[in-house]
Design a protein around this motif. Structure first.
Motif, PDB file in Angstrom:
ATOM      1  N   SER A  96       0.836  -1.124  -0.146  1.00  0.00           N
ATOM      2  CA  SER A  96      -0.140   0.065   0.060  1.00  0.00           C
ATOM      3  C   SER A  96       1.417   0.891  -0.020  1.00  0.00           C
ATOM      4  CB  SER A  96      -0.885   0.295   0.942  1.00  0.00           C
ATOM      5  OG  SER A  96      -1.558  -0.975   1.272  1.00  0.00           O
ATOM      6  N   VAL A  97       1.503   1.583   1.162  1.00  0.00           N
ATOM      7  CA  VAL A  97       3.097   2.385   1.107  1.00  0.00           C
ATOM      8  C   VAL A  97       3.343   2.363  -0.397  1.00  0.00           C
ATOM      9  CG1 VAL A  97       4.742   3.451   2.206  1.00  0.00           C
ATOM     10  CG2 VAL A  97       2.936   2.348   3.419  1.00  0.00           C
ATOM     11  N   LEU A  98       3.626   1.772  -1.015  1.00  0.00           N
ATOM     12  CA  LEU A  98       5.166   1.869  -2.205  1.00  0.00           C
ATOM     13  C   LEU A  98       4.622   1.974  -3.154  1.00  0.00           C
ATOM     14  CD1 LEU A  98       7.925   1.275  -2.094  1.00  0.00           C
ATOM     15  CD2 LEU A  98       7.609  -0.936  -3.396  1.00  0.00           C
ATOM     16  N   TYR A 123      -2.444  11.236   4.438  1.00  0.00           N
ATOM     17  CA  TYR A 123      -3.641  11.198   4.538  1.00  0.00           C
ATOM     18  C   TYR A 123      -4.931  11.469   3.179  1.00  0.00           C
ATOM     19  CZ  TYR A 123      -3.595  11.686   9.315  1.00  0.00           C
ATOM     20  OH  TYR A 123      -3.558  11.978  10.897  1.00  0.00           O
ATOM     21  N   ALA A 124      -3.965  11.698   2.239  1.00  0.00           N
ATOM     22  CA  ALA A 124      -4.152  12.003   1.041  1.00  0.00           C
ATOM     23  C   ALA A 124      -5.462  10.173   0.025  1.00  0.00           C
ATOM     24  CB  ALA A 124      -4.019  12.556  -0.253  1.00  0.00           C
ATOM     25  N   VAL A 152      -0.249   3.689   7.990  1.00  0.00           N
ATOM     26  CA  VAL A 152       0.102   4.162   6.339  1.00  0.00           C
ATOM     27  C   VAL A 152       1.230   5.325   6.358  1.00  0.00           C
ATOM     28  CG1 VAL A 152      -0.599   5.080   4.360  1.00  0.00           C
ATOM     29  CG2 VAL A 152      -1.294   2.829   5.657  1.00  0.00           C
ATOM     30  N   VAL A 153      -0.318   6.485   6.813  1.00  0.00           N
ATOM     31  CA  VAL A 153       0.205   7.644   6.950  1.00  0.00           C
ATOM     32  C   VAL A 153       1.413   8.251   7.563  1.00  0.00           C
ATOM     33  CG1 VAL A 153       0.104  10.453   8.198  1.00  0.00           C
ATOM     34  CG2 VAL A 153      -2.055   8.504   7.256  1.00  0.00           C
ATOM     35  N   LYS A 154       1.986   7.720   8.529  1.00  0.00           N
ATOM     36  CA  LYS A 154       3.372   7.509   9.032  1.00  0.00           C
ATOM     37  C   LYS A 154       4.659   7.106   8.357  1.00  0.00           C
ATOM     38  CE  LYS A 154       1.722   8.067  13.935  1.00  0.00           C
ATOM     39  NZ  LYS A 154       2.391   7.572  16.159  1.00  0.00           N
ATOM     40  N   TYR A 155       3.960   5.486   7.324  1.00  0.00           N
ATOM     41  CA  TYR A 155       4.808   5.045   6.806  1.00  0.00           C
ATOM     42  C   TYR A 155       5.405   5.666   6.259  1.00  0.00           C
ATOM     43  CZ  TYR A 155       7.261   0.862   5.078  1.00  0.00           C
ATOM     44  OH  TYR A 155       8.397  -0.168   4.344  1.00  0.00           O
ATOM     45  N   VAL A 156       4.617   6.435   5.470  1.00  0.00           N
ATOM     46  CA  VAL A 156       4.261   7.447   4.445  1.00  0.00           C
ATOM     47  C   VAL A 156       5.038   8.438   4.746  1.00  0.00           C
ATOM     48  CG1 VAL A 156       3.403   8.788   2.629  1.00  0.00           C
ATOM     49  CG2 VAL A 156       2.649   6.718   2.807  1.00  0.00           C
TER      50      VAL A 156
END
Length: 496
Positions: free
Chosen positions: A305-307, A375-376, A383-387
């Protein structure tokens, strides 16, 4: 006698300089050279911005067609979204990247012919490219028709593969349209005609939104409707551009109707088109491989998801350097075709400065937004922290990628695609991917390790291209361009 004396006095300077105090001739000449150089630089900046601005717009909106389709499918549920996403990725690797790469051969051929005033050759080169790309599209269409079976054979989930197969099959008509569209775009942009493309792409993208809504939700076609809307939108864009070229008097010299000459010299076209495709494919495939590798990491759902978010972000922001890359290719090819070695060198220097400034500005914005950008795409805090931890790496890779983008455009403008393909092969597959695997799986840096591997690849690619550019003999490139242009023209077609 008095009249003669008066005329002499009127023509003489008011202040008489002695030889010692008079203006230095060398200083005057130096000042003239500086003023001339500054004027050339300003003109080059104007030309490149005039080209790059619309080309960024066109590239971004063409990319948005696929994004809009997948966004609509996303509202149908997880399974249709997964199928459409997988199909889009599969079609990009097995078709879009190949046709896009082959079409960039026209950056060299049409750009140099236009600079050399061999205007009739632009239409012939473009028709030849259309013919070749249509033939290449046939086996690619067969691959797309069997997407579901191929994905199952590769070990993918059967349900998702079935969805992806239906989506890819409905997308097949867009494959042929995409090849023609890329040929038309390059035919126009190498003549510095960019605003009609902005209009056609803008209209197509606007209509595509409503077309997707109707075909996905109102007809009950679901994800197949989104794929059909892709095909309709691509063909509409092609039709608008073809009608414009056919009806506009601006192309009386460059498009003189279909010619049998387009059937000749196909091996000559392939000698540039195949390395061009290799340049594009080797780079695009490396990024797709990165997403596949993320699925092998611990907690693959989070990593993938993050990638995917990072890939989406990187693809969006790289549209700006890609616009500058096309502008650089056009300017270099036009100047080399005209035999102007200094003009082509100046074009490279100017575009490098502009893309470095762009990289700093975009990179700064990405770093400032790193805590909120996630958050977008997701409300999941993990997920937000990883991004947020990944975005500074994306900023660094975008800055490096911008420089290599414009230098790759320079390579295309010169017709040195074999060198570009060799550099991409070594950078991504001998350096980038191995480093990414080691950092992600041996040093357990996970997604960060994968992206650091890509940064290493782009850094090697950029440095190698810089060395190639510095060592370029522009006078020799101008001579090679002249030979290439006139070797592809019939003796009775040469315009002096």
């Amino acid at each position: 006698m008095e009249i003669t004396d008066q005329n002499a006095s009127l023509q003489s300077p008011l202040i008489q300089y002695s030889g010692q105090d008079g203006p230095n001739v060398d200083d005057i000449e130096q000042n003239k050279k500086w003023v001339g150089a500054r004027t050339e630089i300003i003109e080059e900046v104007k030309k490149q911005l005039w080209l790059a601005g619309p080309l960024i717009f066109v590239t971004l909106l063409n990319y948005c067609l696929q994004v809009i389709s997948v966004m609509f499918v996303g509202h149908l549920g997880e399974l249709p979204l997964a199928g459409a996403s997988m199909a889009t990725s599969f079609c990009t690797v097995t078709g879009i990247s190949i046709l896009l790469g082959m079409s960039t051969a026209l950056d060299t051929l049409c750009g140099q012919s236009y600079g050399a005033n061999q205007h009739s050759m632009l239409g012939i080169h473009t028709q030849r490219a259309m013919l070749v790309l249509m033939i290449v599209s046939i086996p690619l269409a067969i691959i797309w028709a069997n997407t579901g079976s191929i994905l199952v054979f590769l070990g993918q989930d059967p349900e998702i593969s079935a969805q992806a197969g239906r989506y890819a099959q409905a997308t097949i008509p867009s494959l042929f349209a995409f090849g023609l569209l890329q040929c038309m775009i390059r035919f126009l942009q190498t003549q510095n005609v960019v605003f009609p493309m902005m209009f056609s792409t803008g209209v197509t993208t606007f209509l595509h939104f409503f077309l997707c809504w109707i075909l996905v939700f109102k007809t009950g076609l679901g994800n197949v409707g989104a794929a059909i809307s892709n095909s309709i939108s691509y063909w509409l864009n092609v039709l608008i551009l073809i009608l414009y070229v056919k009806c506009s008097p601006s192309f009386a010299k460059t498009w003189t109707g279909f010619s049998k000459e387009a059937l000749n010299n196909i091996p000559f076209f392939l000698s540039i088109a195949i390395p061009s495709a290799a340049m594009v494919c080797l780079e695009m495939w490396a990024f797709e491989l990165l997403v596949l590798l993320s699925g092998l990491l611990p907690n693959p759902k989070l990593q993938t998801s993050v990638l995917s978010i990072c890939m989406n972000t990187a693809t969006t922001v790289v549209m700006i350097p890609l616009g500058f890359s096309e502008a650089a290719s056009i300017r270099v090819s036009n100047e080399l075709g005209a035999g102007n070695a200094w003009g082509s060198r100046l074009a490279v220097y100017v575009v490098l400065v502009m893309v470095i400034i762009e990289g700093i500005l975009v990179g700064t914005a990405m770093i400032l937004l790193h805590n909120v950008w996630g958050y977008a795409y997701s409300n999941e805090l993990e997920v937000v922290k990883y991004v947020a931890t990944m975005l500074p790496l994306l900023a660094a890779s975008n800055s490096l990628d911008g420089i290599q983008c414009v230098l790759s455009g320079t390579i295309r403008g010169c017709g040195r695609q074999i060198i570009g393909a060799t550099i991409n092969l070594g950078s991504y597959y001998l350096v980038g991917i191995p480093v990414a695997i080691v950092l992600a799986f041996v040093f357990h840096l996970d997604g960060k390790g994968l992206w650091l591997g890509i940064i290493c690849a782009v850094a090697v690619q950029m440095l190698t291209l810089i060395i190639v550019t510095i060592r370029t003999d522009w006078d020799r490139e101008a001579k090679k361009t002249t030979d290439r242009v006139y070797n592809s023209v019939k003796p009775d077609s040469i315009v002096s």
